[in-house]
Each structure stands twice: as C-alpha cells, then as structure tokens.
Motif scaffolding. Structure first.
Motif, PDB file in Angstrom:
ATOM      1  N   GLU A   1      14.497   2.665  -1.593  1.00 23.08           N
ATOM      2  CA  GLU A   1      14.310   2.040  -0.285  1.00 23.08           C
ATOM      3  C   GLU A   1      12.955   1.335  -0.215  1.00 23.08           C
ATOM      4  O   GLU A   1      12.847   0.219   0.303  1.00 23.08           O
ATOM      5  CB  GLU A   1      14.399   3.091   0.821  1.00 23.08           C
ATOM      6  N   ALA A   2      11.911   1.982  -0.759  1.00 20.03           N
ATOM      7  CA  ALA A   2      10.578   1.378  -0.768  1.00 20.03           C
ATOM      8  C   ALA A   2      10.571   0.116  -1.620  1.00 20.03           C
ATOM      9  O   ALA A   2       9.951  -0.892  -1.266  1.00 20.03           O
ATOM     10  CB  ALA A   2       9.549   2.377  -1.296  1.00 20.03           C
ATOM     11  N   VAL A   3      11.268   0.172  -2.750  1.00 23.98           N
ATOM     12  CA  VAL A   3      11.370  -1.006  -3.612  1.00 23.98           C
ATOM     13  C   VAL A   3      12.123  -2.121  -2.891  1.00 23.98           C
ATOM     14  O   VAL A   3      11.748  -3.294  -2.967  1.00 23.98           O
ATOM     15  CB  VAL A   3      12.071  -0.649  -4.940  1.00 23.98           C
TER      16      VAL A   3
ATOM     17  N   THR B   1       9.896  -3.817  -0.458  1.00 20.16           N
ATOM     18  CA  THR B   1       8.952  -4.666  -1.183  1.00 20.16           C
ATOM     19  C   THR B   1       9.623  -5.971  -1.599  1.00 20.16           C
ATOM     20  O   THR B   1       9.048  -7.055  -1.456  1.00 20.16           O
ATOM     21  CB  THR B   1       8.414  -3.934  -2.429  1.00 20.16           C
ATOM     22  N   LEU B   2      10.850  -5.867  -2.105  1.00 22.20           N
ATOM     23  CA  LEU B   2      11.605  -7.061  -2.494  1.00 22.20           C
ATOM     24  C   LEU B   2      11.830  -7.980  -1.298  1.00 22.20           C
ATOM     25  O   LEU B   2      11.672  -9.202  -1.394  1.00 22.20           O
ATOM     26  CB  LEU B   2      12.954  -6.660  -3.099  1.00 22.20           C
ATOM     27  N   LYS B   3      12.175  -7.399  -0.168  1.00 20.52           N
ATOM     28  CA  LYS B   3      12.408  -8.186   1.045  1.00 20.52           C
ATOM     29  C   LYS B   3      11.139  -8.919   1.463  1.00 20.52           C
ATOM     30  O   LYS B   3      11.172 -10.107   1.819  1.00 20.52           O
ATOM     31  CB  LYS B   3      12.883  -7.271   2.179  1.00 20.52           C
ATOM     32  N   ALA B   4      10.000  -8.213   1.404  1.00 25.14           N
ATOM     33  CA  ALA B   4       8.719  -8.830   1.763  1.00 25.14           C
ATOM     34  C   ALA B   4       8.381  -9.974   0.812  1.00 25.14           C
ATOM     35  O   ALA B   4       7.864 -11.017   1.229  1.00 25.14           O
ATOM     36  CB  ALA B   4       7.610  -7.779   1.738  1.00 25.14           C
ATOM     37  N   VAL B   5       8.696  -9.790  -0.470  1.00 25.00           N
ATOM     38  CA  VAL B   5       8.440 -10.836  -1.465  1.00 25.00           C
ATOM     39  C   VAL B   5       9.266 -12.080  -1.161  1.00 25.00           C
ATOM     40  O   VAL B   5       8.746 -13.205  -1.155  1.00 25.00           O
ATOM     41  CB  VAL B   5       8.754 -10.323  -2.887  1.00 25.00           C
TER      42      VAL B   5
ATOM     43  N   LYS C   1       0.835  -1.203   0.000  1.00 20.45           N
ATOM     44  CA  LYS C   1       0.000   0.000   0.000  1.00 20.45           C
ATOM     45  C   LYS C   1       0.871   1.254   0.000  1.00 20.45           C
ATOM     46  O   LYS C   1       0.595   2.229  -0.715  1.00 20.45           O
ATOM     47  CB  LYS C   1      -0.915  -0.019   1.227  1.00 20.45           C
ATOM     48  N   ARG C   2       1.939   1.227   0.795  1.00 21.72           N
ATOM     49  CA  ARG C   2       2.860   2.365   0.836  1.00 21.72           C
ATOM     50  C   ARG C   2       3.533   2.560  -0.520  1.00 21.72           C
ATOM     51  O   ARG C   2       3.678   3.683  -1.010  1.00 21.72           O
ATOM     52  CB  ARG C   2       3.913   2.129   1.924  1.00 21.72           C
TER      53      ARG C   2
END
Length: 345
Positions: A93-95, A98-102, A79-80
């Motif tokens: 940093e946001a990307v 997201t990659l880490k969460a994936v 969402k962020r």
C-alpha cells in the motif's frame, strides 16, 4: 521572486509565496511584509528558506517545483516510505501511494515541460532535508527526461528509480541483515534484489537501481558498464545527482570555479546528455542578485542564456556601467559572477 535563507531574511521583505511548515500549515501568507516579530518566529521553526519579491524581481512565474504545496505531500509520502523501509515494515500500500505520487508529479511536470527549466532547489524545510533532496533530484530527472522527448511513462520510471535507487543504504535493517557494511559496492545489487523479490516494480525501475553507480567511462560499479550499456534512466539521474552535489557544496564559489568544477566532475558522465543538460538548466535563476568580479551588483534577467554559467544581467549598482544597463556576460569575458547576493545594500 528570489529565494532567501531564513537566516538572511530582513525586516520589510515581502513574501512572494506562502510560507508553510512541515505539517502543511500556513505560517505567513503571500504578500505579507515581514516585521521583526515574524523574523524571530520564523527562526524558531523548521523553515529553511522562503521566496520574497522586491524592486529587483521581474519574474512572476512560479516554478512547479517552487510551490511548497507541490512538494510537501510528496515529502510526507516518501518520508513515510523511508521510515517503513528502515523498520522493515514496508507495505504494498505504501509503495502504491508512492507510485501514485510519482505519476501525479510527472503529469504536473509534463504540463509545463516547455516553460520549466532544470534548476537547483535548496531545502525549504529543515527536518525534511534528506527527503526533499531525493524528491528534487527525482523531479529534475523526470523533467530532464520529458524535455529530452521521453514519454510520461518513461519519465515516471526514471522518477521512481531516482527515489528508490539507494534503498539498500537507506534501510538500517537491510544493511545489517543483507549488506554487513553500508559502504559496500554491492549495494546496487542488494537493492535490486530487495525490490525485485518484495515489490512488483517495473523492470525499467529495477534496471536504474542496479546501474545507478555505473559511469559512462566504465569506471563505475557493480559491473563496470560503459557508455550506452548503461540504461538511459541511470545516465540521466547521474547528471542531475552530480549537479546537485556540486551546487550544494559550491554555492559560495565564483561562477568560473563552479563552471570548472562542473566540467571536472561530470567528465565521466554521458557527454551527449551533458550538452542537452546545459541547454535546459538555469545555473542562476532569473531575479538572482549577484556581485561581479569588478565589484558591481546586478540581477540575472535571462532564463535561457547561451552559457548558463554566464547569463544575461541588468546592472543595479556600478561605478562604470549605467544603472539598468543590460549585459550579456557571454560577450564580456573579463566579467564573471563572483557570488550570489540576497539583498542590495
């Protein structure tokens, strides 16, 4: 356990999982018996559906995707990211987050890939509908890839591709500045160029972005690619995406109609992967209460049916069959699931 929309919940229902809100706050704990005050409170929150357990539930195994704690943090991250993309302020940093969460998500799926089934997950939090849907499709695409034998790295690329494939349609600024109209068939190209020039994403992910609207029959866009000219990630995501669209719009249809719609709307997709998908999917999860075309009520018992549209059931209420009689609907062509029930009256 059985998933029930909050609007359909009844007093004395027992929670099978914690209920949490969009801020990860526990509203009611697992095992709690709902009273009228609880129901009234829940209906003022953004909680869309909850899991309950009762005498008709025998499946205590919790799917990785069913646990709100596994989803909510990813929803917040996505969402962020979407908000930053829309504002044109996305950072590396946001990307990275997201990659880490994936990668964490795919690792969790990989640990349970043999026991987990492909499922349709309806929304749990009303305010996160869009992000939840994207994440569920991405998760199921990754799980499908893992069950097909793809590596965790390859599944992670597919998961990320599913998350960012419509980046050009998500961003309002991007639509205005680079697309003119959000419905243009050039949006996969625009999304590809946008991601390629701004972020260091793997080529396998970018390939999914530019090909995700191509179809196996060659009638897709932007290039009209056909068959195996389309990357495997895009072919896998297309099946999960179409399944979610069918289930979202046809939840109240009969099983026969649902099966017909699935065949019709997936005719343009990879037939080999469709066949494997039907081996891995639960159209009806175990513990789902159903009403049959003859008026009988039953509960789905099998998690690996021969035909996922015609699962094994146990009779709960019938004028013809014995209570608790096990019936394999694949062997009874005269019987069909008419619709899903939430409770037995």
């Amino acid at each position: 356990m059985r998933l029930i929309p909050v609007s359909q919940l009844r007093v004395d229902s027992v929670l099978a999982l914690d209920i949490i809100d969009e801020h990860a706050k526990i509203l009611l704990a697992k095992g709690h018996t709902l009273n009228q005050m609880n129901l009234s409170r829940l209906r003022t929150t953004n909680v869309a559906s909850v899991y309950i357990t009762d005498e008709y539930c025998f499946n205590d195994n919790t799917n990785y995707t069913s646990q709100p704690s596994n989803i909510l943090r990813r929803v917040i991250i996505v969402k962020r990211l979407m908000k930053m993309v829309s504002a044109g302020t996305t950072t590396k940093e946001a990307v990275f987050h997201t990659l880490k969460a994936v990668y964490e998500m795919v690792d969790g799926l990989d640990q349970q890939k043999y026991s987990l089934r492909l499922v349709y997950e309806p929304k749990k939090i009303l305010v996160n509908t869009f992000e939840e849907n994207i994440i569920y499709i991405a998760m199921m695409s990754a799980l499908f890839a893992l069950k097909l034998g793809f590596s965790k790295k390859e599944a992670s690329y597919i998961c990320l591709g599913a998350l960012v494939r419509d980046i050009a349609l998500i961003s309002y600024n991007f639509q205005e500045q680079e697309m003119n109209t959000p419905a243009t068939k050039e949006h996969p190209i625009k999304g590809y160029n946008h991601l390629k020039t701004r972020y260091n994403l793997p080529e396998e992910v970018l390939e999914i972005v530019i090909q995700h609207q191509e179809t196996y029959d060659g009638k897709g866009y932007p290039y009209g690619l056909k068959g195996e000219q389309i990357c495997t990630g895009a072919r896998i995501i297309a099946i999960i995406d179409m399944y979610y669209k069918i289930k979202t719009t046809n939840m109240s249809r009969t099983a026969a109609t649902l099966e017909e719609d699935f065949k019709r709307w997936t005719a343009h997709l990879d037939p080999t992967y469709i066949k494997k998908f039907l081996e891995f999917v639960n159209i009806y999860d175990p513990d789902t209460l159903v009403k049959l075309t003859n008026g009988d009520c039953a509960v789905v018992t099998s998690s690996r049916p021969i035909n996922p549209f015609r699962p094994q059931i146990k009779i709960v209420k019938s004028a013809k069959f014995n209570k608790e009689e096990i019936i394999n609907l694949s062997d009874r062509p005269e019987l069909h699931i008419h619709h899903i029930l939430y409770y037995i009256d």
